[in-house]
Design a protein around this motif. Structure first.
Motif, PDB file in Angstrom:
ATOM      1  N   ALA A  61       7.024 -41.780  58.112  1.00 28.44           N
ATOM      2  CA  ALA A  61       5.990 -42.997  58.794  1.00 28.44           C
ATOM      3  C   ALA A  61       6.780 -43.852  59.273  1.00 28.44           C
ATOM      4  O   ALA A  61       7.802 -44.242  58.932  1.00 28.44           O
ATOM      5  CB  ALA A  61       5.072 -43.540  57.418  1.00 28.44           C
ATOM      6  N   THR A  62       5.980 -44.296  60.385  1.00 28.52           N
ATOM      7  CA  THR A  62       6.634 -45.514  60.990  1.00 28.52           C
ATOM      8  C   THR A  62       5.588 -46.684  60.811  1.00 28.52           C
ATOM      9  O   THR A  62       4.495 -46.588  60.719  1.00 28.52           O
ATOM     10  CB  THR A  62       6.595 -44.960  62.748  1.00 28.52           C
ATOM     11  N   VAL A  63       6.362 -47.782  60.838  1.00 29.49           N
ATOM     12  CA  VAL A  63       5.799 -49.073  60.717  1.00 29.49           C
ATOM     13  C   VAL A  63       6.205 -49.727  61.860  1.00 29.49           C
ATOM     14  O   VAL A  63       7.495 -50.324  62.068  1.00 29.49           O
ATOM     15  CB  VAL A  63       6.237 -49.877  59.489  1.00 29.49           C
ATOM     16  N   THR A  64       5.268 -50.174  62.653  1.00 25.00           N
ATOM     17  CA  THR A  64       5.511 -51.108  63.926  1.00 25.00           C
ATOM     18  C   THR A  64       4.687 -52.159  63.932  1.00 25.00           C
ATOM     19  O   THR A  64       3.644 -52.347  63.712  1.00 25.00           O
ATOM     20  CB  THR A  64       5.395 -50.088  65.297  1.00 25.00           C
TER      21      THR A  64
ATOM     22  N   ASP B 107       9.053 -56.856  58.764  1.00 28.45           N
ATOM     23  CA  ASP B 107       9.867 -57.160  57.440  1.00 28.45           C
ATOM     24  C   ASP B 107       8.763 -57.532  56.253  1.00 28.45           C
ATOM     25  O   ASP B 107       9.246 -57.178  55.095  1.00 28.45           O
ATOM     26  CB  ASP B 107      10.769 -58.586  57.755  1.00 28.45           C
ATOM     27  N   ASP B 108       7.734 -58.169  56.333  1.00 29.84           N
ATOM     28  CA  ASP B 108       7.003 -58.453  55.288  1.00 29.84           C
ATOM     29  C   ASP B 108       6.393 -57.008  54.750  1.00 29.84           C
ATOM     30  O   ASP B 108       6.095 -56.934  53.446  1.00 29.84           O
ATOM     31  CB  ASP B 108       5.720 -59.270  55.854  1.00 29.84           C
ATOM     32  N   ALA B 109       6.007 -56.062  55.525  1.00 25.97           N
ATOM     33  CA  ALA B 109       5.463 -54.957  55.283  1.00 25.97           C
ATOM     34  C   ALA B 109       6.790 -54.025  54.290  1.00 25.97           C
ATOM     35  O   ALA B 109       6.369 -53.624  53.358  1.00 25.97           O
ATOM     36  CB  ALA B 109       5.352 -53.707  56.438  1.00 25.97           C
ATOM     37  N   LEU B 110       7.983 -54.293  54.653  1.00 24.05           N
ATOM     38  CA  LEU B 110       8.953 -53.579  54.031  1.00 24.05           C
ATOM     39  C   LEU B 110       9.060 -54.242  52.675  1.00 24.05           C
ATOM     40  O   LEU B 110       9.374 -53.483  51.578  1.00 24.05           O
ATOM     41  CB  LEU B 110      10.297 -53.648  54.734  1.00 24.05           C
TER      42      LEU B 110
ATOM     43  N   VAL C 221      10.220 -49.378  62.034  1.00 23.45           N
ATOM     44  CA  VAL C 221      11.170 -48.771  60.950  1.00 23.45           C
ATOM     45  C   VAL C 221      10.322 -47.387  60.678  1.00 23.45           C
ATOM     46  O   VAL C 221       9.197 -47.501  61.079  1.00 23.45           O
ATOM     47  CB  VAL C 221      11.301 -49.462  59.633  1.00 23.45           C
ATOM     48  N   VAL C 222      11.503 -46.827  60.255  1.00 23.39           N
ATOM     49  CA  VAL C 222      10.958 -45.323  59.799  1.00 23.39           C
ATOM     50  C   VAL C 222      11.093 -45.058  58.505  1.00 23.39           C
ATOM     51  O   VAL C 222      12.462 -45.412  57.967  1.00 23.39           O
ATOM     52  CB  VAL C 222      11.808 -44.092  60.626  1.00 23.39           C
ATOM     53  N   VAL C 223      10.319 -44.668  57.655  1.00 25.14           N
ATOM     54  CA  VAL C 223      10.419 -44.543  56.146  1.00 25.14           C
ATOM     55  C   VAL C 223      10.263 -42.916  55.939  1.00 25.14           C
ATOM     56  O   VAL C 223       9.380 -42.328  56.494  1.00 25.14           O
ATOM     57  CB  VAL C 223       9.149 -44.976  55.517  1.00 25.14           C
ATOM     58  N   ARG C 224      11.262 -42.372  55.175  1.00 25.30           N
ATOM     59  CA  ARG C 224      11.179 -41.006  55.123  1.00 25.30           C
ATOM     60  C   ARG C 224      11.574 -40.723  53.699  1.00 25.30           C
ATOM     61  O   ARG C 224      12.148 -41.299  53.026  1.00 25.30           O
ATOM     62  CB  ARG C 224      12.449 -40.621  55.862  1.00 25.30           C
ATOM     63  N   VAL C 225      10.653 -39.663  53.202  1.00 23.53           N
ATOM     64  CA  VAL C 225      10.840 -39.171  51.651  1.00 23.53           C
ATOM     65  C   VAL C 225      10.827 -37.738  51.701  1.00 23.53           C
ATOM     66  O   VAL C 225      10.226 -37.019  52.788  1.00 23.53           O
ATOM     67  CB  VAL C 225       9.573 -39.703  50.901  1.00 23.53           C
TER      68      VAL C 225
ATOM     69  N   VAL D  61       0.375 -54.786  61.354  1.00 22.60           N
ATOM     70  CA  VAL D  61       1.523 -53.574  61.571  1.00 22.60           C
ATOM     71  C   VAL D  61       0.659 -52.408  61.916  1.00 22.60           C
ATOM     72  O   VAL D  61      -0.391 -52.304  61.361  1.00 22.60           O
ATOM     73  CB  VAL D  61       2.437 -53.661  60.503  1.00 22.60           C
ATOM     74  N   ARG D  62       1.188 -51.703  62.604  1.00 20.59           N
ATOM     75  CA  ARG D  62       0.820 -50.245  62.793  1.00 20.59           C
ATOM     76  C   ARG D  62       1.643 -49.266  62.199  1.00 20.59           C
ATOM     77  O   ARG D  62       2.672 -49.238  62.262  1.00 20.59           O
ATOM     78  CB  ARG D  62       0.743 -49.829  64.471  1.00 20.59           C
ATOM     79  N   ILE D  63       0.731 -48.496  61.312  1.00 25.59           N
ATOM     80  CA  ILE D  63       1.494 -47.620  60.651  1.00 25.59           C
ATOM     81  C   ILE D  63       0.856 -46.217  60.860  1.00 25.59           C
ATOM     82  O   ILE D  63      -0.183 -45.772  61.260  1.00 25.59           O
ATOM     83  CB  ILE D  63       0.940 -47.739  59.059  1.00 25.59           C
ATOM     84  N   GLN D  64       1.838 -45.234  61.098  1.00 27.20           N
ATOM     85  CA  GLN D  64       1.537 -43.743  61.617  1.00 27.20           C
ATOM     86  C   GLN D  64       2.171 -42.911  60.683  1.00 27.20           C
ATOM     87  O   GLN D  64       3.726 -42.852  60.437  1.00 27.20           O
ATOM     88  CB  GLN D  64       2.069 -43.680  63.126  1.00 27.20           C
ATOM     89  N   VAL D  65       1.556 -42.235  59.886  1.00 27.03           N
ATOM     90  CA  VAL D  65       2.264 -41.130  58.957  1.00 27.03           C
ATOM     91  C   VAL D  65       2.086 -39.664  59.801  1.00 27.03           C
ATOM     92  O   VAL D  65       1.333 -39.477  60.454  1.00 27.03           O
ATOM     93  CB  VAL D  65       1.236 -40.889  57.695  1.00 27.03           C
ATOM     94  N   ASP D  66       3.364 -39.256  59.791  1.00 28.28           N
ATOM     95  CA  ASP D  66       3.793 -37.995  60.497  1.00 28.28           C
ATOM     96  C   ASP D  66       3.576 -38.043  61.926  1.00 28.28           C
ATOM     97  O   ASP D  66       2.491 -37.361  62.287  1.00 28.28           O
ATOM     98  CB  ASP D  66       3.255 -36.603  59.726  1.00 28.28           C
ATOM     99  N   PRO D  67       4.027 -39.123  62.637  1.00 30.00           N
ATOM    100  CA  PRO D  67       3.624 -39.190  64.203  1.00 30.00           C
ATOM    101  C   PRO D  67       4.184 -37.741  64.750  1.00 30.00           C
ATOM    102  O   PRO D  67       4.906 -37.249  64.334  1.00 30.00           O
ATOM    103  CB  PRO D  67       4.364 -40.283  64.380  1.00 30.00           C
ATOM    104  N   PRO D  68       3.265 -37.562  65.998  1.00 33.12           N
ATOM    105  CA  PRO D  68       3.781 -36.205  66.668  1.00 33.12           C
ATOM    106  C   PRO D  68       5.194 -36.216  67.002  1.00 33.12           C
ATOM    107  O   PRO D  68       5.935 -35.048  66.957  1.00 33.12           O
ATOM    108  CB  PRO D  68       2.782 -36.422  67.880  1.00 33.12           C
ATOM    109  N   THR D  69       5.797 -37.413  67.318  1.00 29.89           N
ATOM    110  CA  THR D  69       7.159 -37.389  67.823  1.00 29.89           C
ATOM    111  C   THR D  69       7.674 -38.843  67.470  1.00 29.89           C
ATOM    112  O   THR D  69       6.878 -39.738  67.218  1.00 29.89           O
ATOM    113  CB  THR D  69       7.406 -37.276  69.419  1.00 29.89           C
TER     114      THR D  69
END
Length: 687
Positions: free
Chosen positions: A599-602, A609-612, A647-651, A678-686
């Motif tokens: 997921a990306t947090v932009t 930083d707050d989201a993290l 940031v990119v969060v990976r699990v 913040v803009r959160i995208q789970v599994d963005p296309p790229t």
């Protein structure tokens, strides 16, 4: 509140309703409905902490209209907002007086229980809200259309089992898939279509098999050209008045009319673009998506769902069959096969060899001896010979990855990129008669000279389809050359002696007595492979395969590129499934999707930083970044644009659901505390 199944005494409750326990307290002066006086309403607000149903009183005069799925107006936080009735109940868990509904906007139950449940699944999967999902799923109301009765239902043609199995015979075990579907089963398959296959017709026969079991179907394709092809195929296979087309550009009245025909049960087959994945088809038996690797199937609005994933969630929830098709196989499609969830439908090697012969310019010593520049020239002599030979029997398609004339310029002597003197933007030439012009500010620079060496000559390291057509026209005088790309896209071309230069996705069909191109030539493959993103090789193979698939049976394809590149080799062998398997293995080693969930947090650096800080990281989670992110904008000195942070969060894949839920909680807390977005995208296309 957590989703819970409806109680038996509340048969009208839609998914997501909690248990009601307390007696209803009516507002002063308001008489509530005698039966089920509580409406559970999902308010249309994009605030994550409000993504739950709220209880409202149902005035007696609104009792008949406030049915589950109806649109209503309610008072919320001091203002009137829209909402949907999710259910009716006899009591409420609210301890005080219930606010009454303000208005029943429409008694039409546009939100069916199945779509309401699907919206919840999609919101959970993509860390979004149900209100955002429903904006994608439901078209705007058109009151005049709603007052009219829908078209009458009609019986489909009897299923022509023999014709269907004959059409699918070259893609085993396709006939067995159809039989299972027609018998009421729910088979799941990934379909790698052979070149020169009339894939819309095969989709039509699959839909006909689903109708034979008294079930409906949803077919999703990337764009309007594909919709038109499938629309024509469904009319030919099913007969007239058996399906509807749902696309965003249909116009508000037509789109809503067709939507109502489906929600009222008058039509059971839908074909459309990505939003059609939510179509309220009754008794859904088949979901199908074509060319699932196309980025047009990824929704650009929150919560950014992919149509393929929406359809797979729907198939799992409603017990429907699934068909994920394309000329290329996506890595996600391979994952479905690797997990055992789906099986592969593909043509045997003998069929593939008879459909097309694909070669690479300068691939062997004989070709290099004949044309030593075959691997370095943009249009080598072998490509010219292939085009001339093929023109004797039909049209030729030439694919080039860039649109326009000369999309980038550089100094002819020292290769310094040509930049605008006003804003430092890149210069480009849009036609043979226009001067170099800035792509950012539009300033023309007729007297440009290189700031490094002072030379006035320009060269074009990247040539578009217009310039390519001009060059081919000079090399082959007397031959008609047509272009398709950018704002000028051709749907079809005649079966005549002509060259068609097109960009990826804009290739027209060659129609006529002998449909298909006599030859396909792929230029500038290095440029397609040079993009800096996660799926570059997968995307390159998909684009090339879609172009080569337009040949007529027995046609030829020529690739101008590196003969040793894995993607080029996969195209030559026509082995999209094997390439997807190798790409998936490489992704697993690098811990990239689909082996992992990311997921990306932009957003602004402080907001990220707050989201993290708020994120409760699942087991095995990795945080990569933050790094500057310009959202696709080109950084240059003239704009002073402050980059966002990402940031990119990976699990691991096994913890993907936990990551989505943790991100939803971040959004709920952020929304409740009114923190920066913040803009959160789970599994963005790229990436």
């Amino acid at each position: 509140m957590p989703d819970q199944p409806a109680r038996p005494e509340q048969p009208e409750t839609l998914p997501g309703m909690g248990r009601a326990r307390r007696r209803v307290v009516a507002p002063a002066g308001v008489e509530l409905a005698a039966e089920r006086p509580v409406a559970q309403v999902l308010v249309d607000l994009p605030l994550a902490h409000l993504d739950r149903p709220f209880d409202y009183g149902v005035p007696a005069e609104m009792a008949d209209g406030a049915v589950p799925g109806a649109r209503v107006k309610v008072r919320f936080a001091g203002r009137d907002v829209d909402g949907f009735v999710l259910g009716r109940a006899e009591s409420s868990d609210h301890g005080g007086t219930l606010t009454p509904l303000r208005k029943v906007v429409s008694a039409e139950p546009v939100l069916t229980p199945e779509v309401a449940a699907l919206a919840g699944d999609v919101a959970v999967r993509y860390a979004g809200t149900r209100s955002d999902v429903l904006r994608l799923a439901l078209p705007p109301r058109h009151a005049t259309t709603e007052k009219r009765d829908s078209v009458a239902a009609s019986e489909p043609r009897p299923w022509d089992r023999e014709a269907g199995e004959r059409a699918w015979a070259e893609h085993p075990p396709g006939p067995a898939y159809l039989r299972h579907l027609a018998e009421g089963g729910s088979p799941r398959a990934v379909w790698a279509a052979a070149p020169a296959t009339d894939w819309p017709q095969l989709l039509g026969h699959a839909v006909a098999a689903a109708l034979a079991s008294d079930r409906g179907a949803v077919v999703v394709v990337p764009d309007g050209k594909d919709v038109e092809r499938v629309d024509a195929a469904l009319s030919a296979v099913l007969g007239p008045d058996q399906h509807v087309v749902l696309t965003a550009d249909a116009g508000p009245a037509k789109r809503y009319r067709d939507f109502l025909a489906v929600s009222r049960g008058r039509r059971r087959v839908v074909v459309g673009t990505r939003a059609a994945a939510f179509a309220p088809v009754h008794r859904l038996g088949l979901v199908a998506v074509w060319d699932d690797g196309d980025d047009l199937l990824a929704e650009p609005r929150a919560p950014y769902p992919h149509a393929r994933e929406v359809l797979l969630l729907r198939a799992a929830r409603e017990g429907a069959a699934a068909l994920v098709g394309g000329h290329a196989v996506s890595v996600e499609g391979h994952q479905l096969m690797r997990s055992g969830w789906a099986h592969l439908l593909s043509a045997p090697r003998g069929v593939l060899r008879g459909r097309v012969t694909t070669t690479v310019a300068g691939a062997d010593e004989f070709s290099l001896a004949r044309d030593p520049l075959a691997r370095s020239t943009r249009v080598p002599g072998e490509a010219h010979r292939a085009i001339r030979d093929a023109l004797e029997t039909g049209p030729v398609l030439v694919q080039t990855p860039r649109s326009g004339y000369a999309a980038a310029l550089a100094c002819e002597r020292c290769r310094t990129p040509a930049r605008c003197r006003v804003c430092a933007g890149p210069l480009a030439i849009t036609s043979a008669t226009r001067p170099p012009t800035c792509r950012w500010c539009g300033t023309a620079d007729e007297a440009w000279s290189c700031p490094e060496c002072g030379f006035r000559g320009l060269r074009a390291p990247v040539v578009g389809e217009t310039r390519t057509a001009e060059e081919l026209g000079r090399a082959l005088p007397g031959v008609l050359v047509r272009t398709s790309g950018g704002s000028h896209v051709l749907a079809t071309v005649d079966d005549e002696r002509a060259i068609v230069v097109a960009t990826p996705g804009a290739e027209p069909l060659a129609t006529g007595p002998t449909p298909g191109y006599a030859a396909v030539v792929l230029l500038d493959t290095w440029l397609t492979l040079g993009a800096a993103h996660l799926r570059v090789e997968e995307e390159a193979l998909r684009r090339w395969a879609n172009a080569v698939a337009l040949v007529r049976p027995g046609g030829r394809a020529l690739v101008v590129g590196d003969p040793q590149h894995p993607a080029v080799q996969a195209l030559v062998r026509w082995d999209p499934a094997g390439f997807a398997a190798r790409e998936a293995a490489a992704r697993r080693e690098a811990h990239l999707p689909p082996a992992s969930r990311i997921a990306t947090v932009t957003g602004e650096p402080g907001a990220v930083d707050d989201a993290l800080t708020l994120l409760q990281r699942p087991p095995g989670a990795e945080v990569l970044g933050p790094v500057p992110h310009l959202e696709g904008r080109e950084a240059h000195p003239g704009r002073g644009a402050e980059p966002e942070s990402r940031v990119v969060v990976r699990v691991p894949r096994a913890h993907g659901s936990a990551l989505s839920e943790a991100l939803r909680e971040v959004q709920r807390v952020r929304s409740a505390r009114k923190l920066d977005a913040v803009r959160i995208q789970v599994d963005p296309p790229t990436l």
